[in-house]
Design an enzyme around this catalytic site. Structure first.
Site, short mmCIF file in Angstrom:
data_model
loop_
_atom_site.label_atom_id
_atom_site.label_comp_id
_atom_site.label_asym_id
_atom_site.label_seq_id
_atom_site.Cartn_x
_atom_site.Cartn_y
_atom_site.Cartn_z
N MET A 39 50.20 30.16 36.72
CA MET A 39 50.88 31.30 37.33
C MET A 39 49.86 32.09 38.18
O MET A 39 48.76 32.36 37.70
CB MET A 39 51.45 32.23 36.26
N CYS A 43 44.88 31.32 44.42
CA CYS A 43 44.31 32.63 44.75
C CYS A 43 43.84 33.37 43.51
O CYS A 43 42.69 33.80 43.41
CB CYS A 43 45.34 33.49 45.47
N ILE A 184 35.24 30.62 52.65
CA ILE A 184 34.94 30.06 51.33
C ILE A 184 33.47 29.62 51.25
O ILE A 184 32.74 29.98 50.32
CB ILE A 184 35.88 28.88 50.99
N HIS A 443 34.92 63.43 56.52
CA HIS A 443 33.46 63.35 56.55
C HIS A 443 32.92 63.73 55.17
O HIS A 443 33.44 64.65 54.56
CB HIS A 443 32.92 64.33 57.60
#
Length: 464
Positions: A39, A43, A184, A443
């Site tokens: 699952m 990635c 990669i 800033h």
């Protein structure tokens, strides 16, 4: 036995598939998702997430060595590779479980097994218990991709590794060759080099990270070389001779072949779509160079069958897959989603220094016939970057000189993978230089460089 029927079946539970399934369920569709391995797909389990965990460890290690600069003391600095890898696997495991939980919460039926599409509207799944037959008027192919293997350079898990082996290293390489300098290849080169491995990168194109803007590639090459990496451009690995504990690489550059010894090789030469075994050819679905051909809405040309993510071609990015998954689910549920705009998808590389970009490079903008204005701002001119001890880097913006449209943005330096989203939102909202110039940036932040880069394109830069 009658086939179980659904409104939508998704094949593959990576960042494209599981997101498509969840969105479909949210829209009231009955959805099944089929996954053969993990699952969250590559990635989450073997790509984006565990590599970021590894790279975070090497980043902290690098900072520990710089302790003195920050007025701190750290002695006897070392690492435990097994513990570094263990942490990255724990991160992946936690998220893998999270995906299962999300699918359950959204009442998506999950089936572990190998799927094929024997006919339009039909899906057959080989599971541990036998074969299950399912039917649905809408089938989404989200089977992803795998590492490309070049003849003679195939991985063996011992001397020659793919990204999977590099994530579960059997040992720490001492002398490493990385073939390919895309995201990669460069991320692994950066990780192992930072931990003290002697690293060489071979790139067949005339520069590393060839999809990035040429100036960014150039700055990256200088930064990596300064870190002790050896970079060979316009070079190719012709063959690998494997012996016990050693690989001899025949590297061709400028017409000459030289031999170099390494103890480990990582091959990162692109990816191949997982199109086999699905029965696509018999259905009449067009596959071009291992990728399924689709229209802008991810439709395959065979009614009711869609392809999303890596299997549908470049850019091979998880966030592109997820977005396509949502778009397809909305289309199936009768909505009118906008098609994907590839030019508004950011690419991020988590090496040290980080690299991020969106839209056209300077060269591509000129090639497309735009008259352009280009702005640049160096990290050296930014207070926050100096305070962080990260003075090396640049933000570059490319505008259409006539309309003020932001055509592209390119960055190298600390945290640019987070900064790029500002320009992504800008492109999505079709912003012009005027909008960006009139925006007040907080800033002290790194984001001020994004403002200054725009100002520079229009001759109004303040701090440089």
């Amino acid at each position: 036995m009658a086939a179980k029927s659904f409104d939508m079946i998704v094949i593959g539970a990576g960042p494209g598939g599981y997101v498509a399934a969840i969105r479909g369920a949210q829209l009231g569709l009955s959805v099944a998702v089929i996954e053969r391995e993990h699952m969250g797909g590559i990635c989450l389990n073997w790509g984006c997430i565990p590599t970021k965990a590894l790279l975070r460890s090497s980043e902290v290690f690098h900072l520990m060595h710089r302790a003195k600069e920050f007025g701190l003391k750290a002695e006897g600095i070392d690492y435990d590779l097994d513990a570094v890898v263990k942490r990255s696997r724990a991160v992946a495991k936690q998220l893998n479980g999270g995906v299962g939980h999300l699918l359950k919460k959204n009442k998506v039926t999950t089936i572990m097994g190998e799927a094929s599409v024997p006919a339009k509207g039909k899906v057959s799944v080989k599971t541990d218990k036998g074969t299950e037959e399912l039917s649905a008027p809408h089938i989404v192919l989200a089977t992803g991709a795998r590492a490309r293997e070049l003849p003679g350079l195939e991985a063996d898990g011992d001397l020659v590794w793919t990204y999977k082996h590099a994530l579960l290293p059997p040992r720490m390489p001492k002398k490493l060759l990385v073939i390919g300098s895309g995201a990669i290849g460069i991320e692994f080169a950066s990780f192992y080099n930072t931990l003290g491995c002697e690293t060489t990168v071979v790139e067949v194109m005339d520069r590393i990270l060839p999809v990035e803007d040429a100036e960014i590639s150039d700055m990256a090459e200088k930064a990596f070389t300064k870190q002790g990496m050896k970079i060979l451009q316009k070079a190719g690995v012709k063959q690998l001779d494997r012996a016990k504990g050693r690989v001899t690489a025949h590297i061709e550059q400028d017409g000459k072949v030289t031999k170099h010894d390494f103890d480990t090789v990582i091959s990162a030469v692109g990816i191949v779509g997982n199109t086999e075994g699905l029965g696509l050819e018999a259905l009449g679905i067009t596959v071009d160079r291992t990728h399924v051909v689709t229209d802008e809405f991810c439709r395959t040309g065979v009614e009711g069958i869609y392809a999303i993510g890596d299997i549908a071609g470049a850019p091979w990015l998880a966030h592109k897959a997820s977005h396509e998954g949502v778009m397809v689910a909305e289309l199936i549920a009768g909505g009118h989603p906008h098609p994907m705009k590839p030019g508004s998808i950011a690419g991020c590389t988590y090496c040290h220094p980080q690299i991020a970009s969106v839209g056209m490079t300077e060269a591509k903008a000129k090639e497309a016939g735009h008259e352009i204005r280009v702005g640049r701002f160096p990290f050296m001119g930014n207070g926050k970057a100096i305070a962080l001890g990260e003075p090396e880097g640049m933000v570059k913006t490319v505008f259409d000189a006539k309309t003020g449209e932001l055509l592209g943005a390119h960055m190298i330096g600390a945290e640019v993978t987070e900064l790029i989203q500002g320009y992504v939102v800008g492109r999505q909202l079709e912003t012009t230089e005027e909008d960006l110039i009139n925006t007040v940036f907080p800033h002290p932040t790194l984001s001020e460089m994004m403002h200054e880069s725009v100002l520079d394109a229009y001759g109004r830069v303040i701090h440089f």
